[in-house]
Design a protein around this motif. Structure first.
Motif, PDB file in Angstrom:
ATOM      1  N   SER A 144       0.898  -1.245  -0.109  1.00  0.00           N
ATOM      2  CA  SER A 144       0.118   0.078  -0.102  1.00  0.00           C
ATOM      3  C   SER A 144       0.771   1.281  -0.045  1.00  0.00           C
ATOM      4  O   SER A 144       1.805   1.487   0.879  1.00  0.00           O
ATOM      5  CB  SER A 144      -0.932  -0.074   1.129  1.00  0.00           C
ATOM      6  OG  SER A 144      -1.171   1.294   1.953  1.00  0.00           O
ATOM      7  N   ASP A 192      -9.174   2.006  -7.520  1.00  0.00           N
ATOM      8  CA  ASP A 192      -9.646   0.871  -6.614  1.00  0.00           C
ATOM      9  C   ASP A 192     -10.348   1.343  -5.359  1.00  0.00           C
ATOM     10  O   ASP A 192     -10.941   0.272  -4.545  1.00  0.00           O
ATOM     11  CB  ASP A 192      -8.408   0.370  -5.852  1.00  0.00           C
ATOM     12  CG  ASP A 192      -7.259  -0.043  -7.120  1.00  0.00           C
ATOM     13  OD1 ASP A 192      -7.890  -0.567  -8.229  1.00  0.00           O
ATOM     14  OD2 ASP A 192      -6.275   0.182  -7.021  1.00  0.00           O
ATOM     15  N   ARG A 193     -10.961   2.380  -5.341  1.00  0.00           N
ATOM     16  CA  ARG A 193     -11.847   2.871  -4.218  1.00  0.00           C
ATOM     17  C   ARG A 193     -12.799   3.792  -4.493  1.00  0.00           C
ATOM     18  O   ARG A 193     -12.496   4.760  -5.312  1.00  0.00           O
ATOM     19  CB  ARG A 193     -10.830   3.883  -3.057  1.00  0.00           C
ATOM     20  CG  ARG A 193      -9.462   3.319  -2.929  1.00  0.00           C
ATOM     21  CD  ARG A 193      -8.650   4.573  -2.177  1.00  0.00           C
ATOM     22  NE  ARG A 193      -7.254   3.926  -1.721  1.00  0.00           N
ATOM     23  CZ  ARG A 193      -6.202   4.006  -2.595  1.00  0.00           C
ATOM     24  NH1 ARG A 193      -6.198   4.318  -3.769  1.00  0.00           N
ATOM     25  NH2 ARG A 193      -4.847   3.736  -2.320  1.00  0.00           N
ATOM     26  N   ASN A 194     -14.021   3.868  -3.662  1.00  0.00           N
ATOM     27  CA  ASN A 194     -15.071   4.581  -3.690  1.00  0.00           C
ATOM     28  C   ASN A 194     -14.764   6.024  -2.886  1.00  0.00           C
ATOM     29  O   ASN A 194     -13.738   5.888  -2.225  1.00  0.00           O
ATOM     30  CB  ASN A 194     -16.217   3.997  -3.740  1.00  0.00           C
ATOM     31  CG  ASN A 194     -16.697   3.663  -2.288  1.00  0.00           C
ATOM     32  OD1 ASN A 194     -15.865   4.027  -1.345  1.00  0.00           O
ATOM     33  ND2 ASN A 194     -17.581   2.819  -1.962  1.00  0.00           N
ATOM     34  N   ALA A 251     -13.895   4.978   0.737  1.00  0.00           N
ATOM     35  CA  ALA A 251     -12.629   4.416   1.081  1.00  0.00           C
ATOM     36  C   ALA A 251     -11.573   5.696   0.572  1.00  0.00           C
ATOM     37  O   ALA A 251     -10.504   5.675   1.684  1.00  0.00           O
ATOM     38  CB  ALA A 251     -12.484   3.242  -0.042  1.00  0.00           C
ATOM     39  N   ILE A 252     -11.865   6.500  -0.136  1.00  0.00           N
ATOM     40  CA  ILE A 252     -10.740   7.492  -0.575  1.00  0.00           C
ATOM     41  C   ILE A 252     -10.679   8.533   0.662  1.00  0.00           C
ATOM     42  O   ILE A 252      -9.523   8.752   1.149  1.00  0.00           O
ATOM     43  CB  ILE A 252     -11.184   8.469  -1.702  1.00  0.00           C
ATOM     44  CG1 ILE A 252     -10.991   7.478  -3.103  1.00  0.00           C
ATOM     45  CG2 ILE A 252     -10.429   9.529  -1.902  1.00  0.00           C
ATOM     46  CD1 ILE A 252     -11.133   8.010  -4.227  1.00  0.00           C
ATOM     47  N   ASP A 268      -9.111   6.697   3.707  1.00  0.00           N
ATOM     48  CA  ASP A 268      -7.601   6.756   3.496  1.00  0.00           C
ATOM     49  C   ASP A 268      -7.135   7.797   3.581  1.00  0.00           C
ATOM     50  O   ASP A 268      -5.965   7.893   4.203  1.00  0.00           O
ATOM     51  CB  ASP A 268      -7.511   5.997   2.215  1.00  0.00           C
ATOM     52  CG  ASP A 268      -7.492   4.607   2.268  1.00  0.00           C
ATOM     53  OD1 ASP A 268      -7.670   3.952   3.178  1.00  0.00           O
ATOM     54  OD2 ASP A 268      -7.328   3.681   1.050  1.00  0.00           O
TER      55      ASP A 268
END
Ligand code: SF4
Ligand code: SF4
Lengths: 223, 308, 122
Positions: free
Chosen positions: B60, B83-85, B88-89, B92
């Protein structure tokens, strides 16, 4: 319309391997127009399956029948005389995947899909179909010269083109036109290229599949 | 100061910046990261940590960024939309900020078709433009996209990428302007070989007053060999390697091609220093981290400024 | 003119081979023909411009399908024979008969394993 494509025969043969009496049901809607599951394709698949099973010494009693549509319960009902008397032990549907689900809902029979329902699209030339819509549930193509970046850009970019656009083609494959190049060309031709300076805001995907399975109710049409 | 990162300090104080790049390993071995990063100590102002580059599963970028911070170095965490909606964005990003990450580079991401899991479902809930807006919204409004206030606001120096050579060429500066409007603080470009075309691009950006609103870092990738140069020219979309570089590499014996490639990179960096609007260079020495120091040294960019 | 072609060939006349569909060829195989071939006009000589070209593509599609279900695709073929060329018509019939004899009876023709059934269409 819905564009579909027949599954490989091998896969279909494996699906019906344990069955002796199969009703093969076609559909005169979209899949007739895209030559995947109309009367003609039903005839070809039916024949191929019978040949294969006969050759294998395990003959298949397969009857062909094509309905007006399979996405309407009214037509599914027409199968009742054939499916309610034990004449068949399985149904193979050549409609888009709505068909097999409607048949299964109405009759307690094993139902198999003979097609892969692939996309919403149109025909580019005889024998070639392409995707034009992803049914996002809130059409925004008028912002992009009438072209859909959701379904036609590999990354569904709303502020493209990405850095991979090259010579009108998408970075993913030479077979894919970069829709953002097409949008740019179209906006230029329309004298609206300045509109592309505006950032397209974050999209609300709740009208798309992301909001869960969708349903439309039209009170004015209900009986 | 928006985030107070070292990169931000170097750029805002008017120094010619240099950033490096580190590709996380395909595995859980943190020592690989430490070894690669060590080559860049005191040589660059910030190190880009790629996010599953070319859609290949790797450690990661946020975790690697933290390892780099623990070494006393500064990361620039790359983040893709592939890879993220948006949940998740944003999650993160909050985590990244809590771990001390101050630079984030917003990318759409390479398509998953190129990677080691072409069967995966991709996301692309946001695009890179909207990702920039998301970071800015969190930083400047102190809220998530949904509108809720944040308890602890992430402070990021916001970066983005640009490919001056993508098509349609006439639209590339406009797209850059859109990124500036979206809120980008610095931009790193795709690797540049065609200097004439790049200067045309930069002139447009300067004339439109864009370069006063963000810092432009020009992408440099040293050519390791004639083979690599040909490969890049042929297979990387929109990337042009002009004939005169190919001829130069052809002109030396095979063993010396790497040195010639480094010489070219050094010359390019020197040209970039003279190019109006360019605030620094981003050195992408792919799997060649150990040769970065000599390039940076030869380009006269050492020692790096130490700012508080 | 009397044509001397093998008696096992059964001719199905169609106005133009463009009328021949995949299903016609498949039905012949399904009903036990050991082989089936289409004898169309020479390429470039179709009265309806491209009927024979379409027929060739359909024959190819049937071959592909047969391959998928484990039947020798050689049992199906497309030939171009000029309408006035009787000797060539007979030669094609013999060629196809020889080919199918080499392949043996169709696995579907269990009832008459020794007869050779050929269908010419066109
Ligand atoms: S914007 Fe949405 S509804 Fe309109 S064509 Fe694209 S996917 Fe379909
Ligand atoms: S090259 Fe064009 S179509 Fe392909 S991902 Fe980029 S913008 Fe989308």
């Amino acid at each position: 319309m819905v564009i579909a494509e027949r599954k490989p025969i091998e896969e279909i043969l494996a699906m019906v391997a344990d069955f002796k009496k199969v009703l093969l049901v076609g559909c005169k809607g979209c899949v007739t127009v895209c030559c995947a599951g109309g009367t003609k394709e039903v005839g070809i698949l039916g024949s191929a399956l019978r040949i294969a099973r006969k050759k294998a010494g395990n003959p298949l009693a397969l009857v062909e029948h094509t309905l007006e549509r399979q996405c309407d319960p009214e037509y599914i009902e027409q199968l009742a005389p054939m499916l309610e008397n034990g004449e068949f032990d399985a149904v193979l549907s050549m409609a888009c995947s709505v068909g097999p689900q409607f048949i299964a809902k109405r009759y307690l029979k094993q139902v198999f899909p003979a097609l892969n329902t692939t996309f919403i699209g149109g025909s580019l030339e005889h024998g070639v179909w392409a995707e034009f819509c992803q049914s996002c549930g809130n059409c925004i193509i008028h912002n992009f010269g009438g072209l859909c970046p959701i379904s036609r850009c590999s990354k569904s970019l709303m502020n493209g083109p990405c850095g991979g656009s090259s010579g009108g083609k998408c970075e993913v494959s030479n077979e894919i036109d970069c829709v953002w190049q097409l949008i740019y060309d179209r906006m230029t031709a329309l004298g609206q290229v300045d509109r592309m300076r505006k950032i397209f805001p974050i999209k609300d995907w709740s009208t798309s599949r992301d909001g869960g399975p969708r349903k439309i109710t039209r009170e004015d049409l209900k009986l | 100061m928006k985030a107070g990162s070292n990169l931000e300090k170097v750029l805002t104080s008017g120094h010619f910046a240099i950033t490096g790049e580190l590709g996380p390993p395909r595995g859980a071995n943190a020592d690989v990261v430490r070894k690669k990063a060590e080559f860049l100590r005191d040589k660059v102002d910030s190190i880009n940590i790629t996010d599953n580059q070319t859609s290949v599963v790797r450690m990661s970028s946020i975790a690697v960024s933290r390892i780099v911070i623990e070494m006393g170095l500064e990361p620039n965490a790359q983040m893709t939309c592939r890879d993220r909606n948006r949940i998740a964005i944003q999650s993160d990003l909050l985590g990244a900020s809590a771990l001390g990450i101050k630079n984030v580079l917003c990318l759409s991401g390479d398509h998953n078709k190129f990677g080691d899991h072409p069967q995966c479902k991709n996301v692309f809930d946001l695009d890179s433009m909207q990702l920039i807006m998301t970071l800015k919204h969190m930083r400047d409004e102190g809220k998530v996209l949904g509108g809720q206030e944040l308890d602890g606001v992430p402070k990021f120096f916001i970066g983005a990428a640009a490919n001056p050579f993508g098509d349609p060429f006439d639209f590339r500066v406009t797209r850059l302007a859109k990124k500036v409007e979206a809120g980008v603080d610095f931009v790193q470009t795709q690797c540049i070989y065609n200097m004439d075309k790049f200067r045309t691009f930069m002139k447009q950006a300067v004339d439109q007053g864009l370069t006063e609103k963000f810092h432009m870092l020009a992408g440099i990738t040293p050519l390791k060999s004639l083979g690599m140069a040909r490969y890049m020219a042929k297979f990387v979309p929109g990337l042009e390697v002009p004939d005169y570089y190919l001829k130069r590499l052809q002109g030396v014996e095979k063993k010396k091609q790497a040195d010639e490639g480094i010489k070219i990179a050094v010359e390019q960096i020197q040209e970039m220093k003279e190019t109006p609007g360019v605030a620094g260079v981003h050195l992408m020495a792919i799997e060649w981290e150990h040769r970065s120091p000599e390039i940076i040294e030869a380009a006269g960019l050492l020692p790096r400024p130490k700012l508080d | 003119m009397r044509l001397n072609y093998p008696p096992n060939v059964r001719i199905v006349a169609v106005p133009c081979t463009g009328r021949v569909d995949m299903i016609h060829l498949l039905r012949a195989i399904e009903q036990g023909a050991d082989g089936v071939y289409v004898a169309g006009c020479m390429e470039g000589e179709c009265h309806f411009v491209s009927g024979n070209l379409k027929a060739r593509r359909r024959v190819e599609a049937v071959k592909k399908l047969l391959r998928e279900i484990g039947i020798e695709p050689e049992r199906v073929e497309m030939f171009n024979v000029s309408a006035s060329d009787g000797p060539r018509f007979a030669a094609v019939a013999r060629e196809m008969t020889e080919r199918v004899r080499g392949l043996g009876p169709s696995p579907l023709a269990k009832d008459h394993p020794l007869d050779l059934h050929l269908q010419a269409v066109g």
